[in-house]
Design an enzyme around this catalytic site. Structure first.
Site, PDB file in Angstrom:
ATOM      1  N   HIS A  47       0.856  -1.350  -0.162  1.00 35.48           N
ATOM      2  CA  HIS A  47      -0.005  -0.065  -0.080  1.00 35.48           C
ATOM      3  C   HIS A  47       0.955   1.152   0.043  1.00 35.48           C
ATOM      4  O   HIS A  47       0.647   2.152  -0.829  1.00 35.48           O
ATOM      5  CB  HIS A  47      -1.023   0.073   1.145  1.00 35.48           C
ATOM      6  CG  HIS A  47      -1.677   1.181   1.607  1.00 35.48           C
ATOM      7  ND1 HIS A  47      -3.026   1.251   1.579  1.00 35.48           N
ATOM      8  CD2 HIS A  47      -1.230   2.385   1.712  1.00 35.48           C
ATOM      9  CE1 HIS A  47      -3.723   2.379   1.612  1.00 35.48           C
ATOM     10  NE2 HIS A  47      -2.616   3.137   1.986  1.00 35.48           N
ATOM     11  N   GLU A  48       1.898   1.360   0.868  1.00 36.51           N
ATOM     12  CA  GLU A  48       2.602   2.430   0.930  1.00 36.51           C
ATOM     13  C   GLU A  48       3.403   2.786  -0.329  1.00 36.51           C
ATOM     14  O   GLU A  48       3.727   3.790  -0.853  1.00 36.51           O
ATOM     15  CB  GLU A  48       3.776   2.289   2.192  1.00 36.51           C
ATOM     16  CG  GLU A  48       3.080   2.413   3.355  1.00 36.51           C
ATOM     17  CD  GLU A  48       2.061   3.707   3.663  1.00 36.51           C
ATOM     18  OE1 GLU A  48       2.778   4.721   3.295  1.00 36.51           O
ATOM     19  OE2 GLU A  48       0.989   3.636   4.158  1.00 36.51           O
ATOM     20  N   HIS A  87       1.620   4.440  -3.133  1.00 33.23           N
ATOM     21  CA  HIS A  87       1.815   5.930  -2.902  1.00 33.23           C
ATOM     22  C   HIS A  87       3.110   6.372  -3.490  1.00 33.23           C
ATOM     23  O   HIS A  87       3.056   7.473  -4.295  1.00 33.23           O
ATOM     24  CB  HIS A  87       1.745   6.411  -1.402  1.00 33.23           C
ATOM     25  CG  HIS A  87       0.210   6.277  -0.883  1.00 33.23           C
ATOM     26  ND1 HIS A  87      -0.842   6.739  -1.513  1.00 33.23           N
ATOM     27  CD2 HIS A  87       0.030   5.516   0.431  1.00 33.23           C
ATOM     28  CE1 HIS A  87      -1.657   6.717  -0.475  1.00 33.23           C
ATOM     29  NE2 HIS A  87      -1.279   5.778   0.617  1.00 33.23           N
TER      30      HIS A  87
END
Ligand SMILES: *[C@@H]1O[C@H](CO)[C@@H](O)[C@H](O)[C@H]1NC(C)=O
Ligand SMILES: *[C@@H]1O[C@H](CO)[C@@H](O)[C@H](O)[C@H]1NC(C)=O
Length: 353
Positions: free
Chosen positions: A239-240, A243
């Protein structure tokens, strides 16, 4: 599913929406992506172009991981976890999920300048440091190795000389679209927020504004080696990194259309207007649009609620398909929670990632 906000030419053909919204009950980790400030990012980094790719050729994303020495200072079990499971699995998933248009042949990053003073000259794509290049160029908390950097370009104090200085370029990082610097440094953010990891981009290439480098920092004391915690950590790390690959409010204004043309008008410097109050480049309503919704809160009382939607055509198509709702105007972004949690896909906080 496909998520197709195009972050500078990268077709984010992703399970991004799934990753960003799926429920993960085992995880109690918060995602706190913050769009990096403009002083933390180098925009419009010139890359050597090679024209072996057809204009619209797409291929799987290639990520090169570079481990910072701080990873080797972790206790053995944590180091092994990071290097042999966590990042290899996260990257393997992301490489399979994302497609890149006009991939790079190799990556060479731009240098930061001493005192953050740099100069641009008309009709010259280079960015020159005023006086001197910084001793170290960082990507987030990580010092970028010298052989990943372009030759220092500087103008003397008198500006009578502008040109290369110091050792020449090396070949760069070959056959890579994105270099990810992975560190385990107990930063101020680690001590202020209960997070396992955070990530962001640090350099964008000039042709399509695609991130070519980013970092992921692990907060050592928050890492768990418990087997039952692994799935949650893996999902946080994926998820990170998404980004860092482009899904960030700091890049919305740089998104492009299918032809590679900017969706937000640019100035002579090649960038949109910077919005000081938001702390990010200001997007046009071809990317993000605010709409007012009437919420029925108690059965008879209506409350007006302002929401932000990501409205690029591919995102809109995918979100309609995902929710099986053909009248959706776009993907709703989170609009509360303060800096960093604002303007992220709705549902992500609830996902507990
Ligand atoms: C300007 O910088 C170049 C490259 O470092 C150097 O060769 C030159 O002597 C400098 N000139 C002056 C006037 O400082
Ligand atoms: C900057 O962002 C604020 C908050 O969204 C908005 O009210 C303002 O109009 C923006 N400024 C410009 C120049 O677009």
């Amino acid at each position: 599913m496909k998520m197709a906000a195009r972050s500078g030419g990268a077709l984010l053909t992703v399970g991004a929406l799934l990753v960003l919204t799926c429920q993960s009950p085992t995880s109690t980790i918060n995602c706190r992506h913050r769009a990096p400030g403009p002083e933390e990012v180098i925009y419009r980094v010139q890359q050597k172009s090679d024209h072996i790719w057809k204009r619209d050729a797409e291929q799987q994303l290639r990520v090169q991981i570079h481990y910072d020495p701080s990873i080797d200072h972790l206790v053995v079990v944590k180091r092994r976890l990071v290097k042999s499971k966590l990042f290899p699995q996260a990257i393997s998933y992301l490489q399979k999920t994302f497609q890149v248009r006009r991939p790079s042949s190799s990556i060479l990053l731009s240098r930061q300048c001493a005192n953050n003073q740099y100069l641009k000259k008309k009709s010259d794509p280079h960015r020159y440091c005023h006086g001197a290049c910084a001793q170290h160029t960082r990507c987030g908390p990580v010092i970028v190795p010298e052989d990943h950097l372009q030759q220092c370009m500087l103008c003397n104090n008198t500006e009578q000389y502008c040109g290369p200085s110091g050792p020449p370029d090396s070949g760069g990082i070959r056959n890579t679209d994105f270099v990810l610097y992975v560190s385990a440094i107990t930063t101020e953010r680690c001590s202020q927020e209960n997070i396992v990891a955070y990530a962001a981009y640090c350099q964008l290439e000039a042709e399509m504004d695609r991130p070519i480098a980013g970092y992921a920092n692990l907060c050592p004391s928050m890492m768990s080696t418990q087997p039952q915690e692994f799935a949650g950590m893996l999902s946080t790390v994926k998820h990170e990194i998404i980004h860092a690959l482009g899904f960030s409010a700091g890049l919305f204004a740089l998104y492009r259309d299918d032809n590679g043309d900017p969706l937000t008008p640019r100035y002579i410097n090649g960038l949109p207007l910077f919005n000081d109050s938001l702390g990010v480049y200001q997007w046009s309503d071809r990317v993000v649009r605010a709409v007012t919704r009437n919420w029925d809160v108690s059965g008879f009382k209506m409350v007006q609620h302002r929401v932000y939607l990501l409205v690029t055509p591919r995102v809109t198509d995918e979100v309609r398909r995902h929710f099986n709702c053909p009248i959706l105007e776009g993907m709703e972004l989170e609009n509360q929670g303060g800096m960093g949690t604002e303007l992220k896909p709705l549902g992500e906080e609830a996902a507990g990632e």
